[in-house]
Motif scaffolding. Structure first.
Motif, mmCIF file in Angstrom:
data_model
loop_
_atom_site.group_PDB
_atom_site.id
_atom_site.type_symbol
_atom_site.label_atom_id
_atom_site.label_comp_id
_atom_site.label_asym_id
_atom_site.label_seq_id
_atom_site.Cartn_x
_atom_site.Cartn_y
_atom_site.Cartn_z
ATOM 1 N N PRO A 17 31.064 -45.058 43.350
ATOM 2 C CA PRO A 17 31.621 -45.536 42.075
ATOM 3 C C PRO A 17 32.977 -46.185 42.314
ATOM 4 C CG PRO A 17 31.903 -43.162 42.273
ATOM 5 C CD PRO A 17 31.123 -43.592 43.479
ATOM 6 N N LEU A 40 28.051 -45.422 38.034
ATOM 7 C CA LEU A 40 29.028 -46.071 37.182
ATOM 8 C C LEU A 40 30.372 -45.399 37.397
ATOM 9 C CD1 LEU A 40 27.084 -46.340 33.789
ATOM 10 C CD2 LEU A 40 27.496 -48.182 35.444
ATOM 11 N N ALA A 42 33.723 -44.402 35.562
ATOM 12 C CA ALA A 42 34.348 -44.281 34.239
ATOM 13 C C ALA A 42 35.858 -44.459 34.307
ATOM 14 C CB ALA A 42 34.012 -42.926 33.623
ATOM 15 N N MET A 50 32.718 -46.300 28.524
ATOM 16 C CA MET A 50 31.823 -45.613 29.449
ATOM 17 C C MET A 50 30.448 -45.418 28.829
ATOM 18 S SD MET A 50 32.082 -41.678 30.848
ATOM 19 C CE MET A 50 31.538 -41.059 29.235
ATOM 20 N N GLU A 53 28.363 -48.562 28.743
ATOM 21 C CA GLU A 53 27.813 -48.902 30.054
ATOM 22 C C GLU A 53 26.636 -47.997 30.399
ATOM 23 O OE1 GLU A 53 30.517 -49.320 33.281
ATOM 24 O OE2 GLU A 53 31.193 -51.287 32.545
ATOM 25 N N ILE A 54 26.716 -46.724 30.020
ATOM 26 C CA ILE A 54 25.594 -45.812 30.251
ATOM 27 C C ILE A 54 24.357 -46.298 29.494
ATOM 28 C CG2 ILE A 54 24.729 -43.475 29.807
ATOM 29 C CD1 ILE A 54 27.583 -42.458 30.325
ATOM 30 N N VAL A 67 27.628 -40.890 37.076
ATOM 31 C CA VAL A 67 28.861 -41.346 36.432
ATOM 32 C C VAL A 67 30.019 -40.594 37.067
ATOM 33 C CG1 VAL A 67 30.185 -41.472 34.292
ATOM 34 C CG2 VAL A 67 27.706 -41.859 34.243
ATOM 35 N N ASN A 68 31.058 -41.311 37.429
ATOM 36 C CA ASN A 68 32.215 -40.701 38.090
ATOM 37 C C ASN A 68 33.405 -40.604 37.150
ATOM 38 O OD1 ASN A 68 34.929 -41.628 39.848
ATOM 39 N ND2 ASN A 68 33.782 -39.926 40.694
ATOM 40 N N LYS A 114 35.756 -38.336 27.634
ATOM 41 C CA LYS A 114 34.628 -38.764 28.458
ATOM 42 C C LYS A 114 33.702 -37.584 28.764
ATOM 43 C CE LYS A 114 37.278 -42.528 30.511
ATOM 44 N NZ LYS A 114 38.009 -43.002 31.682
ATOM 45 N N LEU A 118 29.632 -37.003 27.926
ATOM 46 C CA LEU A 118 28.639 -36.613 28.924
ATOM 47 C C LEU A 118 27.971 -35.288 28.585
ATOM 48 C CD1 LEU A 118 30.581 -37.673 32.140
ATOM 49 C CD2 LEU A 118 28.669 -38.865 31.044
ATOM 50 N N VAL A 126 26.988 -36.280 37.713
ATOM 51 C CA VAL A 126 28.399 -36.540 37.434
ATOM 52 C C VAL A 126 29.205 -36.157 38.664
ATOM 53 C CG1 VAL A 126 30.432 -35.895 36.070
ATOM 54 C CG2 VAL A 126 28.232 -36.231 34.929
#
Length: 358
Positions: A17, A40, A42, A50, A53-54, A67-68, A114, A118, A126
């Protein structure tokens, strides 16, 4: 490789990421569709950015992705040093005809917001950078079926990751491009980074959870090497930066193999935290004076970096790149995964003694 990790992606290839607009949904989707694990980033986005984009990524692939998140940073910057550095950058602001950014623009990168997204809209994976989340956070993600990874740059940090309950640790060698994921930014350790193969061996002997190796990996043979050293998968960033799906600026992609940029260094010049990039004018002129102050310095230099990128000025940008940057290939991301997999298979065959003895 643990079955939980193996079930997520068939090839032991993770696309790192890369924050700042590089790890866009198109890149992550292409890697996922080819059998790797796309990510992705974040970092530096809003929680809604974020989330959008998800949603976009989910429309492009049905395969698992990650996702980071950046961990919130403690307040230990020397405000006087920040002010002095800001004054030193006044000439850059004049040159690029822009104002310097506000150093007090936020320390937590919207972490809580964020994380809430999630938890409400679970994703398969993650990962965390710049520190270790609490056991409560890890447990809450586990209850939703989310696989968790945390970056470590030493065996001691890897042990902290294991104790947090995370599923796997990303062992990041000093060769890696971009920011080192140290859990605490101590300037006294700036020259004490550990090479990837040594780090993987140390981490493998310290923890029992799976290890993902990251740092300077550009070829399938290198993936074979870290797997042989005990890693379960390899994470590659710079290798994917040059792909057409990458969101990196064209001048950044070109700089990876441009003869003008012959080496990389770790610098605090752009963000106040050690990060590896191609040595350019900005790094040479300001790197020696940049204080340990993240994210204050990141916020201050943000307008400068954006103006430099917009004008195609590679000498004023943060050209994040790992030590293997000259080996970058301008292949579509999916094709790159295929090539890396073929190279990995060839290397494994050679290591088994079944290949051509020549």
């Amino acid at each position: 490789m643990s079955s939980a990790l193996t079930d997520l992606f068939p090839h032991p290839i993770v696309q790192a990421p890369m924050a700042g607009g590089v790890s866009v949904p198109a890149l992550a989707a292409a890697v996922c569709e080819a059998g790797g694990l796309g990510f992705l980033a974040a970092g530096y986005k809003t929680a809604d950015g974020m989330y959008q984009e998800i949603k976009q990524l989910r429309s492009l692939t049905g395969r698992p992705f990650g996702v980071n998140l950046f961990m919130p940073q403690p307040e230990y910057a020397d405000q006087g040093a920040v002010d002095i550095y800001r004054h030193q950058l006044a000439g850059e602001a004049t040159w690029y005809d822009t104002e310097l950014g506000d150093p007090d623009s936020g320390r937590d990168d919207g972490y809580d917001a964020k994380l809430a997204v999630l938890l409400d809209n679970p994703v398969p994976v993650v990962s965390f950078h710049f520190g270790v989340p609490t056991r409560e956070v890890i447990d809450s993600l586990h209850r939703l079926g989310t696989f968790t990874l945390v970056t470590a740059t030493t065996a001691e940090e890897a042990l902290a990751v294991e104790r947090s309950g995370a599923d796997a640790v990303i062992a990041q060698g000093v060769e890696a491009g971009g920011h080192q994921g140290t859990h605490r930014d101590n300037p006294e350790n700036d020259q004490s980074g550990i090479g990837l193969l040594s780090l993987v061996a140390q981490v493998r002997e310290t923890v029992t959870i799976p290890v993902v190796a990251a740092g300077g990996i550009m070829r399938g043979g290198q993936i074979a090497a870290v797997l042989a050293a005990g890693a379960s998968a390899a994470q590659l960033g710079t290798a994917f930066l040059a792909t057409p799906e990458s969101g990196a600026a064209a001048v950044h992609k070109q700089a990876l193999t441009n003869p003008l940029f012959t080496r990389t260094e770790l610098t605090r010049a752009f963000s106040g935290r050690p990060a590896r990039g191609l040595v350019n004018r900005f790094m040479r002129e300001h790197g020696p004076y940049a204080p340990a102050a993240y994210p204050e310095i990141h916020h201050i230099t943000s307008p400068l970096r954006k103006k430099a990128a917009a004008s195609g000025d590679a000498q004023g940008m943060a050209l994040w790149a790992g030590q293997g940057h000259r080996m970058a290939r301008e292949l579509p991301a999916g094709q790159l995964v295929e090539v890396l997999t073929a190279e990995l298979d060839a290397a494994r065959t050679a290591l088994s003694g079944k290949g051509d003895p020549r």
